[in-house]
Design a protein around this motif. Sequence first.
Motif, PDB file in Angstrom:
ATOM      1  N   GLU A   1       0.851  -1.274   0.065  1.00 19.32           N
ATOM      2  CA  GLU A   1      -0.167  -0.034  -0.033  1.00 19.32           C
ATOM      3  C   GLU A   1       0.843   1.356   0.050  1.00 19.32           C
TER       4      GLU A   1
ATOM      5  N   PRO B   1      -7.286   2.801   1.537  1.00 21.20           N
ATOM      6  CA  PRO B   1      -8.490   1.839   2.342  1.00 21.20           C
ATOM      7  C   PRO B   1      -7.856   0.504   2.552  1.00 21.20           C
ATOM      8  N   LEU B   2      -6.754  -0.047   1.442  1.00 27.96           N
ATOM      9  CA  LEU B   2      -6.295  -1.266   1.767  1.00 27.96           C
ATOM     10  C   LEU B   2      -5.587  -1.187   3.082  1.00 27.96           C
TER      11      LEU B   2
ATOM     12  N   ALA C   1      -6.231   0.418   5.738  1.00 29.18           N
ATOM     13  CA  ALA C   1      -7.354   0.629   6.737  1.00 29.18           C
ATOM     14  C   ALA C   1      -7.970  -0.709   7.131  1.00 29.18           C
ATOM     15  N   VAL C   2      -8.199  -1.581   5.915  1.00 25.86           N
ATOM     16  CA  VAL C   2      -8.913  -3.056   6.114  1.00 25.86           C
ATOM     17  C   VAL C   2      -7.884  -3.594   6.765  1.00 25.86           C
TER      18      VAL C   2
ATOM     19  N   PHE D   1     -17.119   2.866   9.552  1.00 24.46           N
ATOM     20  CA  PHE D   1     -15.836   2.471   9.682  1.00 24.46           C
ATOM     21  C   PHE D   1     -15.258   2.806  10.977  1.00 24.46           C
TER      22      PHE D   1
ATOM     23  N   THR E   1     -10.389  -4.627  -1.442  1.00 26.39           N
ATOM     24  CA  THR E   1      -9.623  -2.876  -1.107  1.00 26.39           C
ATOM     25  C   THR E   1      -8.277  -3.044  -1.539  1.00 26.39           C
TER      26      THR E   1
ATOM     27  N   ALA F   1      -6.987  -0.624  -4.240  1.00 24.20           N
ATOM     28  CA  ALA F   1      -5.935   0.292  -3.857  1.00 24.20           C
ATOM     29  C   ALA F   1      -4.967   0.285  -4.849  1.00 24.20           C
TER      30      ALA F   1
ATOM     31  N   ARG G   1     -12.075   4.772  -6.431  1.00 24.33           N
ATOM     32  CA  ARG G   1     -12.478   5.361  -4.836  1.00 24.33           C
ATOM     33  C   ARG G   1     -13.669   4.213  -4.393  1.00 24.33           C
ATOM     34  N   VAL G   2     -13.158   3.622  -3.577  1.00 17.15           N
ATOM     35  CA  VAL G   2     -13.839   2.739  -2.753  1.00 17.15           C
ATOM     36  C   VAL G   2     -13.406   2.816  -1.378  1.00 17.15           C
TER      37      VAL G   2
ATOM     38  N   ALA H   1     -13.167   1.914   2.526  1.00 16.39           N
ATOM     39  CA  ALA H   1     -13.116   0.701   3.633  1.00 16.39           C
ATOM     40  C   ALA H   1     -14.479   0.113   3.714  1.00 16.39           C
ATOM     41  N   PHE H   2     -15.455   1.030   4.059  1.00 14.73           N
ATOM     42  CA  PHE H   2     -16.654   0.584   4.699  1.00 14.73           C
ATOM     43  C   PHE H   2     -17.536  -0.029   3.424  1.00 14.73           C
TER      44      PHE H   2
END
Lengths: 512, 245
Positions: A313, A352-353, A355-356, A450, B170, B174, B179-180, B182-183
């Motif tokens: 990431e 987001p990667l 984050a998850v 989230f 994700t 990435a 644009r996605v 996390a939720f």
Amino acid sequence: MISVARLRRAFRRDTFGVDVEAVLDLVGALLKYLGLAFLVPAAVALGYGESVWPFLLSGAITSAAGAALERLATGKERVSPREGFLIVALTWLLVPAFGSLPYVFAGEAELGRPINAYFESVSGFTATGATVLEDFDTLTRSLALWRQFTQWLGGMGIIVLAIAILPRLRVGGRQLLQSELAGPTEVERLSVSIRDTARRLWVLYVALTAVLIALLALLGWTGVEERMNLFEAAAHAFTTVSIGGFSTQARSLEAFGPAVQWTVALFIVLAGINFLRLYRLFVQRHGRAFARDEELRLYLLLLTIGSAVLLVELVGSGRFAGEEAVRHAVFQAVSIMTTTGFASTDYVAWGPLAAVTIVGLMFFGASAGSTGGSIKVVRHLLISRLLRRELDQTVHPEIVSPIRLNGAVVEERTLRAVLAFVLLYVGFFALGALALVVESFRTTTGVSPFEAIAAAAATLGNVGPAYGFAGPMGSYEPFSPLSKVIMIGLMWLGRVEIIPVVVLLTRAYWRS
Amino acid sequence: MLLAGMNFALLFAALVQRRTRPLLRDQELRLYLALLGVGTLVLALELAGEGLYAGEQAIRHAVFQTVSTMTTTGFASADFTTWTTLTAVILVGLMFIGGSAGSTAGSVKVVRHLLIGKVLRRELDQTVHPEIVSPIPLNGSVVQERTLRAVIAFVLLYVGLFAVGALLITLDEALANSRVTAFEAVAASATTLGNVGPAFGFAGPMGSFEPFSDLSKAVMIVLMWLGRLEIIPVIVLFTKRYWRT
């Protein structure tokens, strides 16, 4: 005095199936000695010319309350496992309550409010690391050290809880800790009694802390890290070895350079290993058995995978490059998976990667028998073996194969307890996240789904920082009082491994 | 949807054979209706409280979305992605419940939740009194331990695959720089594994999954396949034992 007599009669065994009086007696004895712990920050206050009264007063109140409780309730030397659940649950509620007194007495701007003081103290003693502090500059040195010291004290309690108490309550499962690693004589010697086990492992715990203090202080003394002095070295060593995550700095470990970050990361990895195994490695020199431990291998593998994903990431998004990217990826993976909660940079800004991945890592935890929280690696290992067996049995229903850990067969009873724990863990996480969303919505705190999920995972797993305003450089202060109460509950549940608390809610527990 | 989410064997008995007792006495049906009731109530209070809808409209949208999402149907009477944070979390939570066993619904299914609850209850009782050995009854008959183990294995695999699915979505986003959030990835994983349909963000009930990258679509195809076949039949194919003679 009539009411006291009646109260005492009500607490006897004939009313409940549990000897509440013996429980209160033991908790009282513990509080009596806890009072002495306040002398440490008091000494620091003397050294820096700050007020010693908040600490002396808190210490006196704690010891007096403990002595009074001990007086009022006459207990026995030995209690059964049944009383153990209540002792564990009560201790982790009451100790932080008394530990929060200095924040209130010192009249600290943010920590002085009772709910904040209790939150900070629970987060300290459970070695979580979630803070409600926003302004670190006005914090006195002595109060800052007390925050760090509560995590270190909590860590000592966690070692006893994880290695000596919970296995006896069938929660952790003694087998998960000891298995066939060393010869039977050593296992026996190491588990002569709770007191003896605790004393040996505390020596290791203190030694690890001392080595880290020396190393960090050396980095400061040689000029590698200008901001590191003896105070900072001790403060951060306390919360590293206890897998706590409190820092005296608003920017956590970002305030220090690469040398300090790498050193701390290494010690987090060490502190996340089962203390019984560390003891055998360092004191008894069983290097081979140590290296062959299945939990240790999975633990290191998971840390590596976590670091690699974060690295993808960071490099992919072009946020960091070279040594910096590796350092931040490794540091965050290590800090979050072991449930420490330090940060070398603000990961909230990552994609987001990340984050998850980071929230996912919160569900792994360190090894059983360490001061880390969350589900713990050995449980994941056993669950995967159980699922494997289940699949094999789907194809060949006649197969009956025992599940092994380090060569020894694990009892079916232990496996069932592991399953129950993991299911309860996931359930409480979901309930916690939902409760946080409901509450933050009611009070218009502005928490995204989230962020609520991350906050529930971070508090139940005793990690500390989450996402949004509760990130590693942020604070839990904007949460409403009720949200804080919910998270205090989650930290408490996570620390005592859920079952001791939930058992108290069943009728079977209280019936004689 | 409400009817189709019930156990078809019991529905057949009630509607065709005119034996309504097994249906009315069914513990799964009771929990199914209770869960739908709770979900509806919370959504209705939230919608009315926030002033998004009022009166009949609030109740209709709340009932419709709860029934549609929990039974894993996926219809929508309004665009719920524009609703509040609380409704988002509840709707994604409902995706994990599912309809009754023996219906065409997907996800975990109500009877499994019921049995897990009973297993946990017994485990806690046994923690205090290790000598207790009590069988778990369902509608008056004892459930085999083997069945219970299979239920637990299924639920754990379900949660695990859901998490892996969310991570893969994700991961791909990435790398593809789309644009996605996390939720949204979490919701997309839950909705495909549970065979629900719509998720959040651009993949909401009025949107489309088209903006997802090819790799993410492949991941979600696998999730839908796994969820529909109840996971274990697929995973079994990956064990050595299955192929050995």
